[in-house]
Design an enzyme around this catalytic site. Structure first.
Site, PDB file in Angstrom:
ATOM      1  N   GLU A 127       7.056 -32.119  25.391  1.00  0.00           N
ATOM      2  CA  GLU A 127       7.998 -31.038  25.102  1.00  0.00           C
ATOM      3  C   GLU A 127       8.549 -30.519  26.428  1.00  0.00           C
ATOM      4  O   GLU A 127       7.761 -30.330  27.355  1.00  0.00           O
ATOM      5  CB  GLU A 127       7.326 -29.883  24.357  1.00  0.00           C
ATOM      6  CG  GLU A 127       8.347 -28.850  23.875  1.00  0.00           C
ATOM      7  CD  GLU A 127       7.733 -27.732  23.021  1.00  0.00           C
ATOM      8  OE1 GLU A 127       6.501 -27.698  22.857  1.00  0.00           O
ATOM      9  OE2 GLU A 127       8.511 -26.904  22.557  1.00  0.00           O
ATOM     10  N   MET A 269      -0.384 -27.408  24.183  1.00  0.00           N
ATOM     11  CA  MET A 269       0.695 -28.136  23.515  1.00  0.00           C
ATOM     12  C   MET A 269       0.212 -28.693  22.185  1.00  0.00           C
ATOM     13  O   MET A 269      -0.842 -29.293  22.091  1.00  0.00           O
ATOM     14  CB  MET A 269       1.179 -29.246  24.460  1.00  0.00           C
ATOM     15  CG  MET A 269       2.304 -30.064  23.903  1.00  0.00           C
ATOM     16  SD  MET A 269       3.787 -29.065  23.592  1.00  0.00           S
ATOM     17  CE  MET A 269       4.493 -29.948  22.222  1.00  0.00           C
ATOM     18  N   GLU A 270       1.068 -28.508  21.171  1.00  0.00           N
ATOM     19  CA  GLU A 270       0.685 -28.749  19.778  1.00  0.00           C
ATOM     20  C   GLU A 270       0.881 -30.183  19.292  1.00  0.00           C
ATOM     21  O   GLU A 270       1.054 -30.393  18.086  1.00  0.00           O
ATOM     22  CB  GLU A 270       1.497 -27.806  18.896  1.00  0.00           C
ATOM     23  CG  GLU A 270       3.017 -28.125  18.817  1.00  0.00           C
ATOM     24  CD  GLU A 270       3.904 -27.291  19.738  1.00  0.00           C
ATOM     25  OE1 GLU A 270       3.392 -26.787  20.757  1.00  0.00           O
ATOM     26  OE2 GLU A 270       5.104 -27.153  19.448  1.00  0.00           O
ATOM     27  N   ASN A 271       0.853 -31.193  20.166  1.00  0.00           N
ATOM     28  CA  ASN A 271       1.049 -32.587  19.739  1.00  0.00           C
ATOM     29  C   ASN A 271       0.303 -32.880  18.446  1.00  0.00           C
ATOM     30  O   ASN A 271      -0.843 -32.490  18.286  1.00  0.00           O
ATOM     31  CB  ASN A 271       0.538 -33.531  20.821  1.00  0.00           C
ATOM     32  CG  ASN A 271       0.932 -33.101  22.206  1.00  0.00           C
ATOM     33  OD1 ASN A 271       2.101 -33.014  22.501  1.00  0.00           O
ATOM     34  ND2 ASN A 271      -0.040 -32.774  23.032  1.00  0.00           N
ATOM     35  N   GLU A 304      -1.716 -23.123  18.542  1.00  0.00           N
ATOM     36  CA  GLU A 304      -1.421 -24.569  18.537  1.00  0.00           C
ATOM     37  C   GLU A 304      -1.761 -25.161  17.171  1.00  0.00           C
ATOM     38  O   GLU A 304      -1.028 -26.007  16.662  1.00  0.00           O
ATOM     39  CB  GLU A 304      -2.180 -25.301  19.651  1.00  0.00           C
ATOM     40  CG  GLU A 304      -1.965 -24.741  21.062  1.00  0.00           C
ATOM     41  CD  GLU A 304      -0.514 -24.556  21.454  1.00  0.00           C
ATOM     42  OE1 GLU A 304       0.345 -25.312  20.973  1.00  0.00           O
ATOM     43  OE2 GLU A 304      -0.220 -23.621  22.246  1.00  0.00           O
TER      44      GLU A 304
HETATM   45  N1  0A1 Z   1       4.989 -25.607  22.593  1.00  0.00           N
HETATM   46  C1  0A1 Z   1       3.970 -25.080  23.457  1.00  0.00           C
HETATM   47  C2  0A1 Z   1       4.443 -24.625  24.774  1.00  0.00           C
HETATM   48  C3  0A1 Z   1       4.814 -25.657  25.761  1.00  0.00           C
HETATM   49  C4  0A1 Z   1       6.127 -25.823  26.112  1.00  0.00           C
HETATM   50  C5  0A1 Z   1       6.511 -26.703  27.103  1.00  0.00           C
HETATM   51  C6  0A1 Z   1       5.528 -27.403  27.737  1.00  0.00           C
HETATM   52  O1  0A1 Z   1       5.909 -28.244  28.759  1.00  0.00           O
HETATM   53  C7  0A1 Z   1       5.198 -28.404  29.859  1.00  0.00           C
HETATM   54  C8  0A1 Z   1       4.206 -27.255  27.411  1.00  0.00           C
HETATM   55  C9  0A1 Z   1       3.869 -26.385  26.402  1.00  0.00           C
HETATM   56  C10 0A1 Z   1       3.407 -23.838  22.788  1.00  0.00           C
HETATM   57  O2  0A1 Z   1       4.163 -23.032  22.279  1.00  0.00           O
HETATM   58  O3  0A1 Z   1       2.219 -23.651  22.822  1.00  0.00           O
HETATM   59 ZN    ZN Z   2       4.053 -22.487  20.485  1.00  0.00          ZN
END
Ligand code: 0A1
Ligand code: ZN
Length: 881
Positions: A127, A269-271, A304
């Site tokens: 992401e 990160m929510e993979n 997450e």
């Molecule tokens: N989607 C994650 C946050 C996130 C966004 C960008 C990143 O790139 C390094 C990493 C994590 C969340 O909301 O927890």
């Molecule tokens: Zn998030």
């Protein structure tokens, strides 16, 4: 690195993708410097797109080795490669298989986006636009595909090989290598792809879903850290249960994995099925983690996990819709923590954070709507506005529609959009349809930046037994948005009688105001309430029902009454804050005008009453005794800000509280001290929080006995919360004990990087002129690392974001130091560099000398050739170019 040539991306230019990807087969051969990726994409023309189109794939720092269509190699004239794209101008206009072979160097990847190494572990971060650093791909969230991932690696270097979904095969290969194949049956956007390879241990557990399916849970950590995952695992199981009970959402795979890494740009990160976490938000032990760390772990693990439904199964059509997953998921994690802990205390903590970060962002040059209409670099939009204000917008739906109406809307959203990439309009339409409401005007919350100001004027008519409220709203201008439309503001109020009871809220037409919600929709409107036999005290924006600034000019007597009697605990806390803020603002002006400072006996009396109220939870009392932060006072002053004067005014107030309430603070400190073994639950944490607020206030006068008490607590603490709190108190006093304790702390914890981070931060936040030199010299400390984001944020991030007076030194040295750091870091990790640079977000409100220094520092950054797109975007918006 993607450099500065800004190509603004606009929401209005959205077009559906020309090509869809049905399946992705990846074959990744891990190697420290030459990881080979073979991708097989099943591409099909998108029936929703128009005319026959070329295939344009995104790429970033990839080396292309081979390309074939349906097994037939493509000759050089049939495609073009630029630093950003791979284009096949004349592909067959039918479904076909595209084979791509590329190679990347994970060890050279200091951006920590794409495939990189954290220590010896291989991991990924995709992401928002990181998948294109792994292979060429239409790297946009509305392209959802089913992934099968084969990973191979040296078996001793990476005995554990993980990817999204379920393990379908594994085995040994020649030359000491081995492989694993993972299949994820749920179509997903590329940003949710993940793989991990490394020497990791796992802590295993299980969860039985409401429908009786068993899910295996695994947390992977560096060997030796297994003992620190218990709280994270417990939080995960509680979050899974809560989402079933409160939102009716069950987990959908047979396996849920969390991997912790020490090098990570963000929190986690929510993979899909394979969350990757900054280890700071998983690992916790009594001796090493504070109560705040435990609370963060609980919230982020839940956040997450909740993304599985709000983000993964229903994803975003494009990155403008980021708040669709983030605002909603933050709302969900806030609600979870409120249910696990104390709702009022959680609300106060969330509002403090919202004001400190989001209101500040909204008041400066980086202000943007919850759903921006344009961006240069999407990484810069993981902001307090998208996350925290985004959550407030969802919360307002909850207030407007009531709990059941809100749930109806959510149920419809899940039913209607599952498996799809959605927009904010889709989301809001579900609430409108499920409740037969018109929410057109509500959409302004997504498109208009700036914190609305709600002004309330009351007039009581004894003869008519009526109260008239004149309510006006205005949204201030923000960059690119000079004038605004009125918002829909769910404004929850109470009218309190002299006996402390709420009076009935009946409009003059006889209608009762449901749940106390006045729905404001106009620039100015009048509400009249009848049957009011006495002039009431107004409790406004209860529980902070809308993210607005309220201007009501309430008398000091009314505020004290609210602090003591309001049935809404949030507004009891707010009343104290309002009293303190107005005193602090007056005193900052007095200091600058060399006039005498004002004292507020009313505020002291309100605090004394709260301290003495046995019905209040300790954590709440602790919040009430915590005065507004320096950045909050600065924002409320709004212009010509002198951070030194703010610091002094705040110290003076803390000293006054200390002097006037000394016996009560001392008594509370004693009562809140416990001989019980440490437990991280909310009630015990609340007692410790109150105890430590008392300790800090007792020491505010620098009285020796209080310093000795802090030292004693530091030395005898059996948990990190108490030890760290005592050290933080000592750190504010320039005395020999401080240096000794700081030394001692390092010696005790030098082998634990997460605790060493606390040690760096604490020193970076000391509000003294010597701090800059201290921070500079700490950058040469053997434990410091410029390339580890946690270390960098702990030291330099804390200095820039959390030390108002020293970052904004009058001689400009603080600004210059942070600018230098940003420039040096930008070459390695642009995302983290840009975030550090955003510490300048309030520079325009500084007084002239400091403002000039900040501007010079920003201009120096802007002038550098070859800036990353990330830093270039922040610096140009900060300068207002
Ligand atoms: N989607 C994650 C946050 C996130 C966004 C960008 C990143 O790139 C390094 C990493 C994590 C969340 O909301 O927890
Ligand atoms: Zn998030």
């Amino acid at each position: 690195m993607r450099t500065e040539d800004a190509r603004p991306v606009r929401l209005k230019d959205y077009r559906p993708p020309d090509w869809l990807v049905e399946t992705v087969e990846l074959d990744v051969s891990l190697d420290p410097v030459a990881t080979r990726v073979r991708a097989k994409l099943k591409l099909t023309p998108n029936p929703r797109a128009g005319a026959p189109a070329p295939v344009v794939l995104d790429g970033d720092e990839l080396n292309l080795l081979a390309l074939a269509i349906d097994g037939e190699p493509l000759t050089a004239e049939r495609y073009t490669v630029t630093p950003d794209n791979l284009t096949i101008p004349q592909p067959p206009q039918r479904p076909f298989l595209l084979h791509i072979e590329t190679v990347v160097d994970p060890s050279a990847n200091t951006q920590l986006i794409g495939i990189y190494r954290s220590g010896n572990t291989y991991c990924t971060q995709c992401e928002a636009e990181g998948f294109r650093r792994i292979t060429y791909f239409p790297d946009r969230p509305d392209v959802m595909a089913v992934y099968t991932t084969r990973i191979e690696a040296d078996k001793t270097e990476a005995p554990v090989l993980l990817a999204n979904g379920n393990l379908t095969a594994s085995g040994d290969l020649a030359d000491g290598r081995h492989f694993a194949v993972w299949h994820d049956p749920y179509p997903k956007p590329s940003y949710l792809f993940a793989l991990v390879g490394g020497n990791l241990s796992s802590v295993d557990d299980r969860f039985v879903t409401l429908s009786g399916r068993e899910v295996a849970l695994r947390i992977y950590v560096e060997p030796g850290k297994e003992g620190r995952c218990a709280y994270a695992m417990d939080s995960l199981k509680r979050a899974m249960r809560w989402d079933e009970e409160v939102f009716g959402r069950e987990y959908d795979l047979d396996l849920f994995m969390i991997v912790t890494v020490a090098d990570f740009n963000m929190g986690a990160m929510e993979n899909k099925g394979l969350n990757i976490f900054n280890d700071k938000y998983v690992l916790a032990g009594t001796e090493t983690a504070t109560d705040a760390d435990f609370a963060h772990i609980e919230a982020i693990i839940a956040h997450e996990y909740f993304h599985n439904w709000t983000g993964n199964r229903i994803t975003c059509r494009d990155w403008f819709q980021l708040c669709l997953k983030e605002g909603l998921t933050v709302f969900r994690d806030q609600e979870f923590s409120s249910d696990q802990r104390s709702r009022p205390v959680k609300r106060i903590a969330d509002v403090r954070l919202l004001r400190a970060q989001q209101f500040t962002e909204d008041a400066g040059p980086l202000a943007h709507p919850v759903r921006p209409a344009v961006y240069n670099e999407i990484n810069n939009f993981y902001t307090a506005t998208v996350y925290e204000k985004g959550a407030e917008v969802v919360r307002m739906l909850n207030v407007l529609l009531g709990r059941q109406g809100f749930r109806r809307g959510m149920d419809l959203y899940f039913a209607r959009h599952d498996g799809r990439a959605a927009t904010v309009e889709d989301f809001i339409q579900c609430f409108a349809d499920a409740n037969e409401r018109d929410l057109t005007q509500f959409m302004h919350w997504y498109s208009q930046a700036g914190t609305p100001e709600v002004t309330v004027t009351a007039a009581y008519d004894a003869k008519a037994r009526a109260l008239r409220l004149d309510v006006a709203q205005a949204v201030p201008p923000t960059p690119g948005q000079a004038s605004k439309e009125p918002m829909v503001i769910p404004f929850v109020i109470g009218l309190i009688g002299r006996d402390g009871h709420d009076l009935p809220l009946v409009r003059d037409d006889g209608a009762e105001v449901e749940r106390g919600v006045l729905v404001l929709t106009k620039p100015a409107e009048r509400f009249t309430f009848s049957g009011i036999g006495q002039p009431p005290v107004l409790s406004l924006n209860r529980a902070f029902s809308a993210p607005v600034k309220v201007v009501a000019n309430q008398s000091s007597a009314d505020l004290r009454f609210l602090a003591a009697r309001d049935s809404d605990p949030f507004n009891r806390w707010q009343a104290v804050q309002t009293l303190a803020t107005s005193l602090l603002i007056d005193n900052v002006a007095a200091l600058r005008g060399k006039r005498e400072l004002r004292h507020d006996e009313g505020l002291i009396a309100a605090l004394a009453a709260i301290l003495a109220d046995p019905a209040l939870e300790p954590a709440f009392i602790g919040q009430a005794l915590t005065m507004p932060g320096e950045a909050d006072i600065a924002r409320d002053i709004g212009h010509d800000v002198d951070p030194d004067a703010i610091f002094v005014a705040r110290c003076e107030l803390r000293e006054a509280i200390s002097e006037r309430l000394h016996p009560a603070l001392h008594d509370t400190y004693r009562r809140m001290s416990s001989r019980e073994p440490y437990r991280p639950d909310a009630a015990s944490a609340g007692r410790r929080a109150l105890k430590n607020v008392c300790l800090d206030l007792l020491a505010a006068t620098a009285e020796s006995s209080a310093i000795a008490l802090a030292l004693h607590q530091y030395e005898t603490a059996d948990n990190m919360t108490d030890r760290m709190a005592a050290l933080a108190t000592l750190s504010l006093h320039e005395r020999p004990e401080r240096a000794e304790a700081i030394e001692d702390f390092y010696r005790r914890f030098e082998t634990d990087p997460l605790v060493v981070d606390k040690w760096f931060s604490l020193q970076a936040m000391i509000p003294e002129p010597g701090t800059l030199a201290r921070v500079r010299s700490l950058t040469a400390h053997p434990a410091f690392s410029f390339t580890n984001p946690n270390r960098l944020r702990a030291l330099i991030g804390a200095f820039a974001h959390a030390n108002q007076s020293q970052f904004n030194r009058a001689d400009g040295a603080g600004h210059a130091f942070v600018a230098d750091t940003v420039l040096a870091l930008d070459q390695k990790n642009p995302q983290v560099a840009a975030r550090l640079l955003s510490a300048f977000k309030s520079w325009r409100m500084l007084e002239a000398t400091r403002r000039a220094h900040a501007e010079a520092a920003l201009k120096r950054v802007a002038a550098r050739e070859g800036l990353s797109r990330d830093v270039n975007d922040i610096v140009s918006r900060s300068l207002g170019a």
